[in-house]
Design a protein around this motif. Structure first.
Motif, mmCIF file in Angstrom:
data_model
loop_
_atom_site.group_PDB
_atom_site.id
_atom_site.type_symbol
_atom_site.label_atom_id
_atom_site.label_comp_id
_atom_site.label_asym_id
_atom_site.label_seq_id
_atom_site.Cartn_x
_atom_site.Cartn_y
_atom_site.Cartn_z
ATOM 1 N N SER A 1 0.731 -1.147 0.165
ATOM 2 C CA SER A 1 -0.019 -0.136 -0.189
ATOM 3 C C SER A 1 0.938 1.107 0.058
ATOM 4 O O SER A 1 0.529 2.318 -0.099
ATOM 5 C CB SER A 1 -1.021 0.012 1.213
ATOM 6 O OG SER A 1 -0.126 0.178 2.442
ATOM 7 N N GLY A 2 2.167 1.170 0.115
ATOM 8 C CA GLY A 2 3.105 2.295 0.184
ATOM 9 C C GLY A 2 4.497 1.931 0.476
ATOM 10 O O GLY A 2 4.565 1.200 1.510
ATOM 11 N N ILE A 3 5.410 2.127 -0.289
ATOM 12 C CA ILE A 3 6.924 2.002 0.122
ATOM 13 C C ILE A 3 7.721 3.147 -0.343
ATOM 14 O O ILE A 3 7.333 3.478 -1.905
ATOM 15 C CB ILE A 3 7.096 0.471 -0.390
ATOM 16 C CG1 ILE A 3 8.607 0.184 0.052
ATOM 17 C CG2 ILE A 3 6.889 0.264 -1.854
ATOM 18 C CD1 ILE A 3 9.012 -1.097 -0.494
ATOM 19 N N SER A 4 8.772 3.424 0.075
ATOM 20 C CA SER A 4 9.481 4.428 -0.462
ATOM 21 C C SER A 4 11.009 4.277 0.083
ATOM 22 O O SER A 4 11.115 3.660 0.898
ATOM 23 C CB SER A 4 9.129 5.779 -0.079
ATOM 24 O OG SER A 4 9.086 6.111 1.365
ATOM 25 N N GLY A 5 11.925 5.017 -0.618
ATOM 26 C CA GLY A 5 13.387 4.871 -0.148
ATOM 27 C C GLY A 5 14.302 5.735 -0.971
ATOM 28 O O GLY A 5 13.927 5.936 -2.206
ATOM 29 N N LYS A 6 15.357 6.176 -0.163
ATOM 30 C CA LYS A 6 16.356 6.686 -0.829
ATOM 31 C C LYS A 6 17.414 5.874 -1.221
ATOM 32 O O LYS A 6 17.819 4.982 -0.419
ATOM 33 C CB LYS A 6 17.071 8.012 -0.161
ATOM 34 C CG LYS A 6 15.908 9.059 0.245
ATOM 35 C CD LYS A 6 16.564 9.962 1.201
ATOM 36 C CE LYS A 6 15.374 11.189 1.149
ATOM 37 N NZ LYS A 6 15.796 12.149 2.270
ATOM 38 N N MET A 7 18.448 6.227 -2.220
ATOM 39 C CA MET A 7 19.467 5.340 -2.682
ATOM 40 C C MET A 7 20.559 5.103 -1.329
ATOM 41 O O MET A 7 20.761 5.992 -0.641
ATOM 42 C CB MET A 7 20.211 6.161 -3.635
ATOM 43 C CG MET A 7 20.911 5.132 -4.388
ATOM 44 S SD MET A 7 19.990 4.457 -6.030
ATOM 45 C CE MET A 7 19.805 5.717 -6.947
ATOM 46 N N GLY A 8 20.899 3.948 -1.071
ATOM 47 C CA GLY A 8 21.601 3.491 -0.152
ATOM 48 C C GLY A 8 21.004 3.284 1.322
ATOM 49 O O GLY A 8 21.635 3.046 2.042
ATOM 50 N N GLU A 9 19.665 3.785 1.238
ATOM 51 C CA GLU A 9 19.051 3.455 2.634
ATOM 52 C C GLU A 9 18.123 2.444 2.551
ATOM 53 O O GLU A 9 17.629 2.047 1.441
ATOM 54 C CB GLU A 9 18.318 4.792 3.040
ATOM 55 C CG GLU A 9 19.380 5.857 3.059
ATOM 56 C CD GLU A 9 18.631 7.161 3.585
ATOM 57 O OE1 GLU A 9 17.430 7.318 3.754
ATOM 58 O OE2 GLU A 9 19.179 8.218 3.554
ATOM 59 N N LYS A 10 17.593 1.889 3.774
ATOM 60 C CA LYS A 10 16.545 0.853 3.816
ATOM 61 C C LYS A 10 15.406 1.525 3.275
ATOM 62 O O LYS A 10 14.903 2.774 3.545
ATOM 63 C CB LYS A 10 16.343 0.520 5.069
ATOM 64 C CG LYS A 10 17.228 -0.626 5.425
ATOM 65 C CD LYS A 10 16.625 -1.649 6.614
ATOM 66 C CE LYS A 10 17.578 -3.023 6.474
ATOM 67 N NZ LYS A 10 17.232 -3.776 7.437
ATOM 68 N N ALA A 11 14.523 0.696 2.434
ATOM 69 C CA ALA A 11 13.065 1.015 2.049
ATOM 70 C C ALA A 11 12.057 1.149 3.021
ATOM 71 O O ALA A 11 12.262 0.399 4.084
ATOM 72 C CB ALA A 11 12.643 -0.024 1.045
ATOM 73 N N LYS A 12 11.414 2.255 3.243
ATOM 74 C CA LYS A 12 10.462 2.357 4.087
ATOM 75 C C LYS A 12 9.087 2.029 3.714
ATOM 76 O O LYS A 12 8.480 2.562 2.650
ATOM 77 C CB LYS A 12 10.432 3.890 4.706
ATOM 78 C CG LYS A 12 11.637 4.291 5.250
ATOM 79 C CD LYS A 12 11.634 5.723 5.799
ATOM 80 C CE LYS A 12 13.018 6.162 6.361
ATOM 81 N NZ LYS A 12 14.137 6.356 5.552
ATOM 82 N N TYR A 13 8.261 1.093 4.477
ATOM 83 C CA TYR A 13 6.980 0.580 4.179
ATOM 84 C C TYR A 13 5.969 1.721 4.903
ATOM 85 O O TYR A 13 6.451 1.951 6.022
ATOM 86 C CB TYR A 13 6.840 -0.775 4.747
ATOM 87 C CG TYR A 13 7.428 -1.887 3.865
ATOM 88 C CD1 TYR A 13 6.775 -2.700 2.772
ATOM 89 C CD2 TYR A 13 8.744 -2.036 3.875
ATOM 90 C CE1 TYR A 13 7.391 -3.316 2.207
ATOM 91 C CE2 TYR A 13 9.372 -3.166 3.140
ATOM 92 C CZ TYR A 13 8.710 -3.876 2.359
ATOM 93 O OH TYR A 13 9.356 -4.659 1.536
ATOM 94 N N LYS A 14 5.044 1.839 4.246
ATOM 95 C CA LYS A 14 3.896 2.649 4.856
ATOM 96 C C LYS A 14 3.282 1.927 6.014
ATOM 97 O O LYS A 14 2.749 2.414 7.138
ATOM 98 C CB LYS A 14 2.808 3.145 3.831
ATOM 99 C CG LYS A 14 2.089 4.049 4.227
ATOM 100 C CD LYS A 14 0.989 4.408 3.010
ATOM 101 C CE LYS A 14 -0.288 5.101 3.573
ATOM 102 N NZ LYS A 14 -1.188 5.338 2.395
ATOM 103 N N ASN A 15 3.175 0.698 5.867
ATOM 104 C CA ASN A 15 2.279 -0.268 6.820
ATOM 105 C C ASN A 15 3.369 -1.380 7.411
ATOM 106 O O ASN A 15 3.982 -2.152 6.649
ATOM 107 C CB ASN A 15 1.231 -0.919 6.065
ATOM 108 C CG ASN A 15 0.319 -1.794 7.040
ATOM 109 O OD1 ASN A 15 0.853 -2.510 7.687
ATOM 110 N ND2 ASN A 15 -1.127 -1.812 6.920
#
Length: 196
Positions: free
Chosen positions: A152-166
């Motif tokens: 339902s939502g995921i984001s992230g910056k290069m070299g960092e861990k992806a962040k899940y919305k849930n």
């Protein structure tokens, strides 16, 4: 009787002098240890040699530059976690960095390269993730030999861990990934956008 009083007084004075000497010695010892510790962290053990091994993607000079280690750094002060974070932000295809101190003046960085493992779609881009969920790169074309993660939502910056919305979706994806790795199963897609 007077001589007994004088003897006792002299004994008390000797005991008091011994206590003062003992206290003075302990105080001096503490100051000396503090000074030695400060010297170890500032003057002694400067890094003179940095060795790198393990990476087949990046050169030794790229890794040393990304680590920001210099010969002005102290062997005791450098932090493995900070160095790994600095390297990964500049060189995203680094999965992990192990730091070994070699006295009196060397540091060995053992690098493990990250492999493309999964991806998610963000707008018109495919964002490639490593097995440990770090963002490796973005590209416009669909990647090969990796599976898609739909949430339902995921984001992230290069070299960092992806962040899940849930958080529940993240936990479910991680559990599925663990099972896939354990059983050596290949899939095309994990869709946890609706856990129910």
């Amino acid at each position: 009787m007077a001589s007994d009083v004088n003897r006792r007084r002299a004994a008390r004075q000797r005991a008091a002098r011994r206590r003062r000497l003992k206290t003075g010695f302990i105080f001096f010892l503490i100051i000396a240890l503090i000074t030695l510790a400060i010297m170890c962290f500032t003057v002694f053990f400067p890094i003179k040699r940095i060795n790198v091994s393990g990476s087949e993607i990046y050169s030794k000079s790229q890794i040393i530059k990304a680590s920001k280690l210099t010969t002005e750094d102290n062997l005791f002060v450098v932090s493995e976690d900070e160095i790994e974070e600095k390297i990964r932000k500049t060189l995203p295809y680094v999965d992990s960095v192990k730091l070994k101190r070699v006295f009196p003046d060397a540091v060995i960085l053992t690098v493990t390269d990250a492999k493309e493992y999964a991806y998610y779609v963000s707008g018109d881009k495919c964002v490639i993730l490593s097995e440990n969920n770090y963002v490796l790169k973005e590209q416009s074309e669909m990647p090969e030999n990796v599976f898609e993660v739909i949430t339902s939502g995921i984001s992230g910056k290069m070299g960092e861990k992806a962040k899940y919305k849930n958080a529940a979706e993240e936990e479910l994806v991680n559990n599925i990934k663990t099972l896939l790795l354990k059983e050596n199963i290949n899939i095309d897609k994990i869709n946890v956008s609706n856990i129910l």
